[in-house]
Motif scaffolding. Structure first.
Motif, PDB file in Angstrom:
ATOM      1  N   PHE A 128       0.759  -1.140   0.071  1.00 37.02           N
ATOM      2  CA  PHE A 128      -0.032   0.014  -0.010  1.00 37.02           C
ATOM      3  C   PHE A 128       0.888   1.094   0.059  1.00 37.02           C
ATOM      4  CE2 PHE A 128      -2.183   3.573   1.996  1.00 37.02           C
ATOM      5  CZ  PHE A 128      -3.568   3.571   1.802  1.00 37.02           C
ATOM      6  N   HIS A 129       1.805   1.414   0.911  1.00 38.55           N
ATOM      7  CA  HIS A 129       2.861   2.546   0.837  1.00 38.55           C
ATOM      8  C   HIS A 129       3.683   2.497  -0.508  1.00 38.55           C
ATOM      9  CE1 HIS A 129       2.821   2.609   5.533  1.00 38.55           C
ATOM     10  NE2 HIS A 129       1.855   2.993   5.166  1.00 38.55           N
ATOM     11  N   ALA A 130       3.855   1.612  -0.757  1.00 38.69           N
ATOM     12  CA  ALA A 130       4.912   1.613  -2.242  1.00 38.69           C
ATOM     13  C   ALA A 130       4.077   2.152  -3.202  1.00 38.69           C
ATOM     14  CB  ALA A 130       5.406   0.282  -2.426  1.00 38.69           C
ATOM     15  N   ALA A 131       2.542   1.864  -3.285  1.00 35.72           N
ATOM     16  CA  ALA A 131       1.676   2.124  -4.441  1.00 35.72           C
ATOM     17  C   ALA A 131       1.426   3.698  -4.338  1.00 35.72           C
ATOM     18  CB  ALA A 131       0.342   1.201  -4.373  1.00 35.72           C
ATOM     19  N   VAL A 132       1.184   4.019  -3.148  1.00 35.16           N
ATOM     20  CA  VAL A 132       0.727   5.527  -3.213  1.00 35.16           C
ATOM     21  C   VAL A 132       1.894   6.392  -2.904  1.00 35.16           C
ATOM     22  CG1 VAL A 132      -1.384   4.862  -1.863  1.00 35.16           C
ATOM     23  CG2 VAL A 132       0.642   5.430  -0.516  1.00 35.16           C
ATOM     24  N   ARG A 133       2.995   5.935  -3.013  1.00 29.24           N
ATOM     25  CA  ARG A 133       4.259   6.978  -2.915  1.00 29.24           C
ATOM     26  C   ARG A 133       4.232   7.956  -4.077  1.00 29.24           C
ATOM     27  NH1 ARG A 133      10.455   4.453  -2.964  1.00 29.24           N
ATOM     28  NH2 ARG A 133      11.544   6.454  -1.930  1.00 29.24           N
ATOM     29  N   ASP A 134       3.741   7.635  -5.050  1.00 33.23           N
ATOM     30  CA  ASP A 134       3.637   8.562  -6.032  1.00 33.23           C
ATOM     31  C   ASP A 134       2.220   9.173  -6.459  1.00 33.23           C
ATOM     32  OD1 ASP A 134       2.362   6.316  -7.097  1.00 33.23           O
ATOM     33  OD2 ASP A 134       3.341   6.363  -9.022  1.00 33.23           O
ATOM     34  N   PHE A 135       1.254   8.969  -5.640  1.00 35.29           N
ATOM     35  CA  PHE A 135      -0.023   9.521  -5.405  1.00 35.29           C
ATOM     36  C   PHE A 135      -0.045  10.809  -4.901  1.00 35.29           C
ATOM     37  CE2 PHE A 135      -4.827   8.946  -4.191  1.00 35.29           C
ATOM     38  CZ  PHE A 135      -5.164   9.411  -5.210  1.00 35.29           C
ATOM     39  N   ASP A 136       0.181  11.976  -5.758  1.00 41.32           N
ATOM     40  CA  ASP A 136      -0.027  13.119  -5.283  1.00 41.32           C
ATOM     41  C   ASP A 136      -1.304  13.830  -5.061  1.00 41.32           C
ATOM     42  OD1 ASP A 136       0.809  15.769  -4.802  1.00 41.32           O
ATOM     43  OD2 ASP A 136       1.101  16.456  -6.792  1.00 41.32           O
ATOM     44  N   TYR A 137      -1.770  13.287  -3.932  1.00 38.56           N
ATOM     45  CA  TYR A 137      -3.078  14.014  -3.355  1.00 38.56           C
ATOM     46  C   TYR A 137      -3.201  14.233  -2.171  1.00 38.56           C
ATOM     47  CZ  TYR A 137      -8.126  12.935  -3.166  1.00 38.56           C
ATOM     48  OH  TYR A 137      -9.695  13.384  -2.875  1.00 38.56           O
ATOM     49  N   THR A 138      -4.003  15.266  -1.927  1.00 37.74           N
ATOM     50  CA  THR A 138      -4.241  15.870  -0.464  1.00 37.74           C
ATOM     51  C   THR A 138      -5.516  15.451  -0.098  1.00 37.74           C
ATOM     52  OG1 THR A 138      -2.918  17.510  -0.944  1.00 37.74           O
ATOM     53  CG2 THR A 138      -4.439  17.909   0.970  1.00 37.74           C
ATOM     54  N   PRO A 139      -5.999  14.417   0.973  1.00 32.05           N
ATOM     55  CA  PRO A 139      -7.225  14.307   1.450  1.00 32.05           C
ATOM     56  C   PRO A 139      -7.871  15.560   1.798  1.00 32.05           C
ATOM     57  CG  PRO A 139      -5.558  12.960   2.344  1.00 32.05           C
ATOM     58  CD  PRO A 139      -4.745  13.845   1.647  1.00 32.05           C
ATOM     59  N   SER A 140      -9.344  15.455   1.543  1.00 31.28           N
ATOM     60  CA  SER A 140     -10.287  16.353   1.856  1.00 31.28           C
ATOM     61  C   SER A 140     -10.433  16.400   3.451  1.00 31.28           C
ATOM     62  CB  SER A 140     -11.653  16.204   1.369  1.00 31.28           C
ATOM     63  OG  SER A 140     -11.978  15.115   1.786  1.00 31.28           O
ATOM     64  N   ASN A 141     -10.416  15.233   4.135  1.00 29.40           N
ATOM     65  CA  ASN A 141     -10.293  15.206   5.624  1.00 29.40           C
ATOM     66  C   ASN A 141      -8.931  15.268   6.252  1.00 29.40           C
ATOM     67  OD1 ASN A 141     -11.429  14.720   8.196  1.00 29.40           O
ATOM     68  ND2 ASN A 141     -11.550  12.705   7.734  1.00 29.40           N
ATOM     69  N   ALA A 142      -8.404  16.127   6.357  1.00 31.01           N
ATOM     70  CA  ALA A 142      -6.900  16.231   6.689  1.00 31.01           C
ATOM     71  C   ALA A 142      -6.535  15.654   8.180  1.00 31.01           C
ATOM     72  CB  ALA A 142      -6.467  17.659   6.917  1.00 31.01           C
TER      73      ALA A 142
END
Length: 356
Positions: A128-142
Motif C-alpha cells: 500500500f505504501h509503495a503504491a501511494v508513494r507517487d499518488f500526489d493527492y491531498t485528502p479532504s479530511n486532513a
C-alpha cells in the motif's frame, strides 16, 4: 471483537437508493466506527453497505474513490465504491450518510496470532505504501493531529478535571495516572516528512485469503491522511504484535510478530523508508500504544466515540477501561523490549550505526 451487535436492519429507502436486494442482509461481526452489513445487489452480487460515522465528512468518499482508482491502476486489490442509482458516491437518509462498496472475498482477524499472518500484514501495508508513494493527492479530511500525542494527553487531563460524571472519572483515574507516567518517559521521535498513509492499519482492517492465509488488501479507507509513516507503522505494530484482542487485559507485545511483520514490510517496500524513519519504528510503536490508552481513558469518561459490546460489558466506559488497561499492559511490554526491537529494525533494514 464483536462491536455494535443487535444493529437494526438498514432502511428500505437506502436499499432502494443503491439497488440492493431486501435479503439476505447480515450485520458484520466487527468494526468500531461504521455500522456495516453484508448485502447483495438485485442480481446477486455480494456487496458491503455501511452507515458512515458522523465523524467523517461525506467528502471522504471522493478521497476513497480517487485512492482506490489509483490502487486498482497499480494492480492492487481494493474495495471500490458502488455509486447509488443517481450516480452519487453516497446517499443521505434520516440524518445519516450511507455508502456501498464492492466485497473483497476473504476473512479478517482481531489478532495477528502467528508470524506468518504478521508477515502477510506487513506485506499488505508495504505494498500500500509503495503504491501511494507517487499518488500526489491531498485528502479532504486532513485529520490534523490524529496522532498528536500531547493533544490526546491534554484532552484526557481536561476530561479528568471536568469531573463529569464523577463515578466514571474516579473509575478511570488510576488508568489515566498510569498513562501519564508512561507518557513522561516516551523517547522522542525524529521529525520526518509526511507521507500519504492509510491512517488506521489495525489487523482487523486487513483482508486475508481464507484458504492460503495471504494478505489481500486494506479496507476501511475513511482515514486516509498525510502524516509521518513512522506513526502509521507504530499504529500497525501495536495492533499486530499483540496476540490478544485489543480489549484483553492480558495484552502483551510479541517480538516474533514484530520481526515477521517488518520482514514482510521490507520485502514488499524495499528502500521506501529513510534511515531515521526506520530507526524510529520501535519508539513510535510505544508512543501509539500510550496514545491509544489515553484515548480509551478519555472515552471512558466522555462516553461518546468508540463502540462497545453490551454482551460482554455493562457500558461503553467499562469496555473502554478494559481497552485502556490492555494498551497499558502492551506499552509496558514494548518499553521493556525497546533495545531488542531497535536491534531487529537495524538488522531488517540494514541500518548503519546511529550517528553520534
Amino acid at each position: 471483537m464483536r462491536a455494535m451487535p443487535h444493529v437494526a436492519a438498514p432502511p428500505d429507502r437506502v436499499l432502494h437508493a443503491f439497488g440492493l436486494a431486501p435479503a439476505p442482509i447480515r450485520p458484520a461481526a466487527s468494526g468500531l466506527i461504521n455500522r456495516t452489513w453484508h448485502v447483495q445487489s438485485r442480481d446477486g452480487r455480494p456487496l458491503v453497505l455501511q452507515r458512515v460515522n458522523r465523524i467523517f465528512p461525506p467528502a471522504i468518499h471522493r478521497d476513497i474513490d480517487a485512492l482506490t482508482a489509483h490502487l486498482a491502476a497499480k494492480g492492487l486489490p481494493t474495495p471500490r465504491l458502488v455509486p447509488a442509482a443517481d450516480g452519487a458516491l453516497w446517499a443521505e437518509h434520516d440524518g445519516g450518510v450511507w455508502r456501498v462498496l464492492t466485497h473483497v472475498e476473504g476473512v479478517t482477524f482481531d489478532a495477528a496470532e502467528t508470524p506468518d499472518r504478521a508477515r502477510e500484514a506487513g506485506a499488505v501495508l508495504g505494498r500500500f505504501h509503495a503504491a501511494v508513494r507517487d499518488f500526489d493527492y491531498t485528502p479532504s479530511n486532513a485529520r490534523l493531529g490524529v496522532h498528536d500525542t500531547a493533544k490526546h494527553l491534554e484532552r484526557l487531563r481536561a476530561a479528568l478535571e471536568a469531573n463529569v460524571p464523577p463515578a466514571e472519572v474516579e473509575a478511570t483515574r488510576p488508568l489515566a495516572d498510569a498513562v501519564f507516567a508512561l507518557a513522561a518517559r516516551l523517547p522522542p521521535l525524529p521529525r520526518t516528512p509526511d507521507r500519504l498513509v492509510h491512517g488506521d492499519p489495525k489487523i482487523s482492517n486487513i483482508v486475508f485469503d481464507a484458504a492460503t492465509g495471504r494478505g489481500i488488501c486494506l479496507i476501511d479507507l475513511d482515514t486516509l491522511a498525510r502524516m509521518p509513516v513512522t506513526l502509521e507503522l507504530g499504529d500497525a505494530l501495536r495492533s499486530w504484535c499483540n496476540p490478544a484482542a485489543e480489549d484483553a487485559r492480558e495484552a502483551r507485545f510479541d517480538a516474533a510478530l514484530f520481526e515477521a511483520a517488518l520482514e514482510g514490510y521490507a520485502a514488499a517496500a524495499p528502500d521506501l523508508l529513510e534511515p531515521d524513519e526506520a530507526r524510529a519504528v520501535p519508539a513510535a510503536t510505544l508512543t501509539i500504544a500510550v496514545e491509544l490508552a489515553a484515548r480509551f481513558c478519555t472515552d471512558a469518561i466522555e462516553d461518546r466515540y468508540f463502540a462497545y459490546d453490551p454482551d460482554r460489558y455493562p457500558s461503553r466506559p467499562a469496555h473502554n477501561r478494559a481497552r485502556a488497561a490492555g494498551q497499558l499492559a502492551l506499552a509496558r511490554d514494548i518499553a521493556a523490549a525497546l533495545p531488542a526491537l531497535d536491534e531487529t529494525v537495524a538488522r531488517i533494514f540494514r541500518l548503519s550505526a546511529r550517528p553520534s
